[in-house]
Enzyme design. Structure first.
Site, PDB file in Angstrom:
ATOM      1  N   ASN A   7       0.862  -1.169   0.000  1.00 65.21           N
ATOM      2  CA  ASN A   7       0.000   0.000   0.000  1.00 65.21           C
ATOM      3  C   ASN A   7       0.905   1.228   0.000  1.00 65.21           C
ATOM      4  O   ASN A   7       1.354   1.681   1.041  1.00 65.21           O
ATOM      5  CB  ASN A   7      -0.916  -0.015   1.222  1.00 65.21           C
ATOM      6  CG  ASN A   7      -1.903   1.141   1.223  1.00 65.21           C
ATOM      7  OD1 ASN A   7      -1.798   2.067   0.419  1.00 65.21           O
ATOM      8  ND2 ASN A   7      -2.849   1.104   2.143  1.00 65.21           N
ATOM      9  N   ARG A  91      -2.138  -1.597  -3.861  1.00 66.76           N
ATOM     10  CA  ARG A  91      -3.228  -0.635  -3.778  1.00 66.76           C
ATOM     11  C   ARG A  91      -2.997   0.409  -4.868  1.00 66.76           C
ATOM     12  O   ARG A  91      -1.931   1.010  -4.965  1.00 66.76           O
ATOM     13  CB  ARG A  91      -3.244   0.030  -2.415  1.00 66.76           C
ATOM     14  CG  ARG A  91      -4.359   1.073  -2.259  1.00 66.76           C
ATOM     15  CD  ARG A  91      -3.803   2.432  -1.998  1.00 66.76           C
ATOM     16  NE  ARG A  91      -4.852   3.384  -1.655  1.00 66.76           N
ATOM     17  CZ  ARG A  91      -4.617   4.641  -1.323  1.00 66.76           C
ATOM     18  NH1 ARG A  91      -3.382   5.089  -1.280  1.00 66.76           N
ATOM     19  NH2 ARG A  91      -5.605   5.457  -1.046  1.00 66.76           N
ATOM     20  N   HIS A 180     -10.201   5.515  -0.817  1.00 63.70           N
ATOM     21  CA  HIS A 180     -10.144   4.760   0.444  1.00 63.70           C
ATOM     22  C   HIS A 180     -11.136   3.597   0.422  1.00 63.70           C
ATOM     23  O   HIS A 180     -11.645   3.169   1.455  1.00 63.70           O
ATOM     24  CB  HIS A 180     -10.424   5.647   1.663  1.00 63.70           C
ATOM     25  CG  HIS A 180      -9.382   6.686   1.920  1.00 63.70           C
ATOM     26  ND1 HIS A 180      -9.695   7.945   2.400  1.00 63.70           N
ATOM     27  CD2 HIS A 180      -8.044   6.673   1.756  1.00 63.70           C
ATOM     28  CE1 HIS A 180      -8.584   8.659   2.535  1.00 63.70           C
ATOM     29  NE2 HIS A 180      -7.564   7.901   2.155  1.00 63.70           N
ATOM     30  N   ARG A 241      -4.019  18.511   1.767  1.00 63.38           N
ATOM     31  CA  ARG A 241      -5.055  18.802   0.770  1.00 63.38           C
ATOM     32  C   ARG A 241      -6.171  19.652   1.363  1.00 63.38           C
ATOM     33  O   ARG A 241      -6.539  19.475   2.522  1.00 63.38           O
ATOM     34  CB  ARG A 241      -5.625  17.492   0.211  1.00 63.38           C
ATOM     35  CG  ARG A 241      -4.775  16.903  -0.896  1.00 63.38           C
ATOM     36  CD  ARG A 241      -5.241  15.517  -1.260  1.00 63.38           C
ATOM     37  NE  ARG A 241      -4.644  14.532  -0.379  1.00 63.38           N
ATOM     38  CZ  ARG A 241      -4.971  13.248  -0.371  1.00 63.38           C
ATOM     39  NH1 ARG A 241      -5.915  12.805  -1.174  1.00 63.38           N
ATOM     40  NH2 ARG A 241      -4.375  12.411   0.443  1.00 63.38           N
ATOM     41  N   GLU A 387      -6.808  -2.691   5.460  1.00 65.52           N
ATOM     42  CA  GLU A 387      -6.840  -2.731   4.008  1.00 65.52           C
ATOM     43  C   GLU A 387      -6.053  -3.911   3.449  1.00 65.52           C
ATOM     44  O   GLU A 387      -6.395  -4.449   2.394  1.00 65.52           O
ATOM     45  CB  GLU A 387      -6.289  -1.418   3.451  1.00 65.52           C
ATOM     46  CG  GLU A 387      -7.127  -0.201   3.804  1.00 65.52           C
ATOM     47  CD  GLU A 387      -6.505   1.101   3.350  1.00 65.52           C
ATOM     48  OE1 GLU A 387      -6.809   1.535   2.233  1.00 65.52           O
ATOM     49  OE2 GLU A 387      -5.709   1.674   4.126  1.00 65.52           O
TER      50      GLU A 387
END
Length: 445
Positions: A7, A91, A180, A241, A387
């Protein structure tokens, strides 16, 4: 069969080695602060001990090299050889309107990813770098892309469309995609287990809060709406961000500062959010520490983030017509009582009642917790995301040809008897130091 999941995020590189035959995690780890000062790798060995090594990682290529060197180092007894790895899951942030679910990576898929870099300027380059670096080290094993947008394919048109010229959607596929996805998939299915419901009977709001952050509205077990949009820029306030803001600011500041569109895009993605507000910090731990010391801009950044979270919680509960649960996940969501409490202040009117003492205790990534009061109409959970296990099960399904729509696929972790042995063992050790954790954990019991 040993599988590696990678990831590769904007400032980190998570990895896991998993023996699928034995259903056993061999090692998990992370390279943190990639591209920043004080970067390091932290991982578990076969004897479950944790090792942390400081190492300068100016980019993701160096992070991949460090990961592979560490795993094959005889001192740590993780792998004897890279050849033991039979498949790799990566990912990948964005498939646009082209790649809608996890896929086996070939040259055409790689070209598509490179064509889509502009849609994910923070994440697509490290995603691609991670794939290329791993393929160079392991050229003879299959590599799979586990798509971050796959879970959000169930959004209806009235939530994924923008009120922009319809031709932009027809000609350029401008719409909300959401990200996500693997995290929201895992957490939504775990929430259904904790509620004693089937996913199809579960409505929830999920707050994935890390360096990147997104909210997701779950209706009948599927994604109904999510805060990130065409790119990961939209939505919540994040480490670097901006999240939501008036689009007219772009033209205004380009004129005032004589910026190019590329320069403006870079500022919005890499120099805004918390680092833009404070001028110094993108890590929430730094914000909290310095706010407590009196830094007013750090306090402002925290207040802004929590107010934005509060607005999304309210709007999503309204959009769903009510919810069974609100879930915090990812690094900040799992480990920051301050952010959780401030985000929930004043939301008792929606049926959300936080138990402040449970919330104070709850700082742990190895168990699942309920931090709401007994009379809260909506349950409040903290569920550490995983994940990597989504990656592993998608990779195996692709290898066996059984992969299908992730909204319908039945994962091991959504079964009532699912046990993550590594987390369970780690939690037992955590409880020895902090016994109060056991009182608020709902899994493992």
């Amino acid at each position: 069969m040993i599988i590696l999941s990678i990831n590769s995020g904007s400032s980190s590189l998570k990895f896991m080695l998993y023996n699928y035959t034995r259903k056993e995690t061999i090692s998990t780890g992370i390279v943190e602060r990639v591209g920043m000062e004080r970067s390091f790798i932290e991982f578990t060995c076969r004897d479950k001990c944790k090792v942390k090594i400081e190492h300068n990682c100016p980019n993701h290529e160096v992070a991949i090299e460090l990961m592979m060197k560490t795993m094959t180092n005889p001192e740590y007894n993780i792998l004897q050889s890279v050849d033991q790895i039979k498949a790799v899951g990566h990912r990948v942030l964005h498939g646009g309107d082209i790649i809608k679910q996890s896929v086996i990576i070939d040259d055409d898929i790689m070209k598509t990813f490179k064509d889509l870099i502009d849609l994910g300027p923070l994440h697509m380059p490290p995603n691609i770098t991670g794939i290329e670096a791993a393929k160079a080290v392991m050229p003879d094993v299959p590599h799979m892309a586990i798509m971050d947008t796959a879970f959000h394919q169930t959004m209806p048109a009235h939530t994924f469309m923008y009120a922009l010229p319809y031709e932009w959607y027809e000609n350029h596929k401008v719409r909300r995609y959401g990200f996500h996805g693997t995290s929201h998939l895992y957490v939504s299915k775990r929430a259904a287990v904790l509620l004693g419901k089937e996913p199809k009977d579960t409505n929830a709001v999920i707050l994935h809060i890390g360096n990147g952050a997104s909210a997701c509205a779950i209706k009948n077990g599927k994604c109904y709406d999510t805060s990130m949009g065409l790119t990961p820029l939209e939505g919540l306030i994040m480490g670097t961000r901006s999240g939501d803001f008036d689009a007219a600011v772009v033209e205004y500041i380009i004129g005032k500062e004589n910026l190019s569109p590329a320069e403006m895009n870079n500022i919005l993605n890499k120099k805004s959010g918390h680092i833009g507000i404070t001028g110094k910090y993108s890590d929430r731990r730094d914000l909290v520490d310095n706010a407590e010391k009196g830094d007013k801009r750090c306090q402002l950044a925290i207040d802004m983030e929590c107010y934005r979270l509060k607005k999304y919680i309210g709007s999503y509960i309204a959009g769903l017509g009510g919810a069974d649960a609100l879930i915090f996940t990812a690094g900040v969501g799992e480990m920051s009582p301050i952010i959780r409490e401030k985000a929930l202040e004043g939301l008792e009117c929606l049926g959300l009642k936080l138990d402040k003492e449970k919330n104070r205790i709850c700082r742990n990534r190895n168990a699942e917790f309920e931090i709401s009061t007994s009379d809260s109409k909506i349950k409040i959970f903290v569920i550490p995301t995983d994940e990597e296990i989504v990656f592993i099960e998608d990779v195996v399904a692709l290898l066996h040809g059984t992969y299908k729509d992730p909204a319908e696929y039945v994962y091991s972790f959504q079964k009532k008897d699912y046990i993550n042995e590594q987390r369970k063992s780690a939690f037992e050790e955590d409880v020895k130091e902090k016994p109060d954790l056991k009182k608020i954990a709902v899994y493992p019991k």
